[in-house]
Scaffold this active site. Sequence first.
Site, PDB file in Angstrom:
ATOM      1  N   LYS A  58       0.822  -1.218   0.000  1.00  0.00           N
ATOM      2  CA  LYS A  58       0.000   0.000   0.000  1.00  0.00           C
ATOM      3  C   LYS A  58       0.858   1.272   0.000  1.00  0.00           C
ATOM      4  O   LYS A  58       0.531   2.250  -0.670  1.00  0.00           O
ATOM      5  CB  LYS A  58      -0.910  -0.046   1.240  1.00  0.00           C
ATOM      6  CG  LYS A  58      -1.711   1.194   1.500  1.00  0.00           C
ATOM      7  CD  LYS A  58      -2.624   0.964   2.700  1.00  0.00           C
ATOM      8  CE  LYS A  58      -1.867   0.631   3.963  1.00  0.00           C
ATOM      9  NZ  LYS A  58      -1.844   1.670   4.972  1.00  0.00           N
ATOM     10  N   ARG A 137      -9.107   3.643  11.411  1.00  0.00           N
ATOM     11  CA  ARG A 137      -8.768   2.282  11.809  1.00  0.00           C
ATOM     12  C   ARG A 137      -9.965   1.585  12.429  1.00  0.00           C
ATOM     13  O   ARG A 137      -9.983   0.366  12.553  1.00  0.00           O
ATOM     14  CB  ARG A 137      -7.634   2.304  12.844  1.00  0.00           C
ATOM     15  CG  ARG A 137      -6.260   2.515  12.235  1.00  0.00           C
ATOM     16  CD  ARG A 137      -5.641   1.177  11.841  1.00  0.00           C
ATOM     17  NE  ARG A 137      -4.542   1.314  10.896  1.00  0.00           N
ATOM     18  CZ  ARG A 137      -3.285   1.532  11.243  1.00  0.00           C
ATOM     19  NH1 ARG A 137      -2.961   1.634  12.509  1.00  0.00           N
ATOM     20  NH2 ARG A 137      -2.363   1.639  10.327  1.00  0.00           N
ATOM     21  N   ARG A 176      12.203 -11.485   3.775  1.00  0.00           N
ATOM     22  CA  ARG A 176      13.134 -10.376   4.059  1.00  0.00           C
ATOM     23  C   ARG A 176      14.269 -10.809   4.958  1.00  0.00           C
ATOM     24  O   ARG A 176      14.055 -11.494   5.961  1.00  0.00           O
ATOM     25  CB  ARG A 176      12.392  -9.284   4.824  1.00  0.00           C
ATOM     26  CG  ARG A 176      11.694  -8.293   3.988  1.00  0.00           C
ATOM     27  CD  ARG A 176      11.171  -7.212   4.909  1.00  0.00           C
ATOM     28  NE  ARG A 176       9.919  -6.685   4.425  1.00  0.00           N
ATOM     29  CZ  ARG A 176       8.982  -6.134   5.203  1.00  0.00           C
ATOM     30  NH1 ARG A 176       9.153  -6.072   6.511  1.00  0.00           N
ATOM     31  NH2 ARG A 176       7.897  -5.666   4.674  1.00  0.00           N
ATOM     32  N   ARG A 209      14.305 -10.610  11.001  1.00  0.00           N
ATOM     33  CA  ARG A 209      13.870  -9.895  12.210  1.00  0.00           C
ATOM     34  C   ARG A 209      12.682 -10.636  12.833  1.00  0.00           C
ATOM     35  O   ARG A 209      11.891 -11.259  12.112  1.00  0.00           O
ATOM     36  CB  ARG A 209      13.439  -8.470  11.871  1.00  0.00           C
ATOM     37  CG  ARG A 209      14.557  -7.607  11.293  1.00  0.00           C
ATOM     38  CD  ARG A 209      14.054  -6.194  11.089  1.00  0.00           C
ATOM     39  NE  ARG A 209      12.627  -6.220  10.733  1.00  0.00           N
ATOM     40  CZ  ARG A 209      11.799  -5.201  10.909  1.00  0.00           C
ATOM     41  NH1 ARG A 209      12.222  -4.073  11.395  1.00  0.00           N
ATOM     42  NH2 ARG A 209      10.534  -5.297  10.558  1.00  0.00           N
ATOM     43  N   ARG A 220      -0.173 -10.677  12.896  1.00  0.00           N
ATOM     44  CA  ARG A 220      -0.465  -9.291  12.484  1.00  0.00           C
ATOM     45  C   ARG A 220      -1.588  -9.245  11.466  1.00  0.00           C
ATOM     46  O   ARG A 220      -2.463  -8.381  11.515  1.00  0.00           O
ATOM     47  CB  ARG A 220       0.796  -8.653  11.898  1.00  0.00           C
ATOM     48  CG  ARG A 220       1.479  -7.832  12.927  1.00  0.00           C
ATOM     49  CD  ARG A 220       2.689  -7.026  12.549  1.00  0.00           C
ATOM     50  NE  ARG A 220       3.238  -6.908  11.252  1.00  0.00           N
ATOM     51  CZ  ARG A 220       4.408  -7.453  10.888  1.00  0.00           C
ATOM     52  NH1 ARG A 220       5.076  -8.218  11.731  1.00  0.00           N
ATOM     53  NH2 ARG A 220       4.895  -7.244   9.683  1.00  0.00           N
TER      54      ARG A 220
END
Length: 263
Positions: A58, A137, A176, A209, A220
């Site tokens: 996004k 939100r 990642r 990470r 999440r």
Amino acid sequence: MSNIRERAESETKGHSIMNTHGERAAWFLGGAGVCPPVAAPAGKIYRLLLLGPPGSGKGTQAEHLKEALNACHLSMGDIFRAAQELDEEDRTPAMREALSAMSEGRLVADATVIALLRERVRCVACPGGFLLDGFPRTLAQAHALEGILREQRLDLTAVLYYDAPHEDIVRRISGRLTCRQCKSVYHLEHNPPPSPGKCGVCGGELYRRPDDQPEAVWVRLRAYERSTAPLVAYYEERGLLRTIPAVGKPGEVFERTRKCLGL
Ligand SMILES: [Zn+2]
């Protein structure tokens, strides 16, 4: 006068974050910031909301849209980061409350986030239009936004919802790798390091990470979906929702965005 404002006013070009403050002073400083005059675009004025889970790309789409529409990218996350950089006396009460909630690990209350947007009502009414990102939100925030727009006699053009299969997002994020030393970021599929496990810049060790671990990403995504489902329904009911499949290359996703907006 705060350091941030001095720097914002003295810097005109460059890539520092301060420059961003200069360009969108009203967004970063609330009531205290004044942006350079903005001319209304010759064509249609776009007032867009951007929705999309973490990892949907996004942010990249927002950057493309900003260029294409010449509208401000109003990111609520940027306000929190900017508030941290401000001197204490330059923070508004809403900024102080948001920062203290975040430092205590509390959720920032709807009333606080709505107050932050109210301080920036000039940005909502900007003649160049806007791309609002990270707000609303919750349904309470969506109602507040509707009220603010009504007061300003403005309408939303559309709500763009960047949606991608969660499996894809998990693969995207968990691919990642970050360098322990210089923090360079690689991606197993799209930007692999020159030699496995080793940073091409400084030779440091690469690691995943904790936030990028697949389990963490799933958590999440589920949380995002729970909180966003009511918003998606809300804007669908109002005929404003445009779901854009956020799969493929960023350029392909932007082509879909263009088509969807008739650009
Ligand atoms: Zn490195």
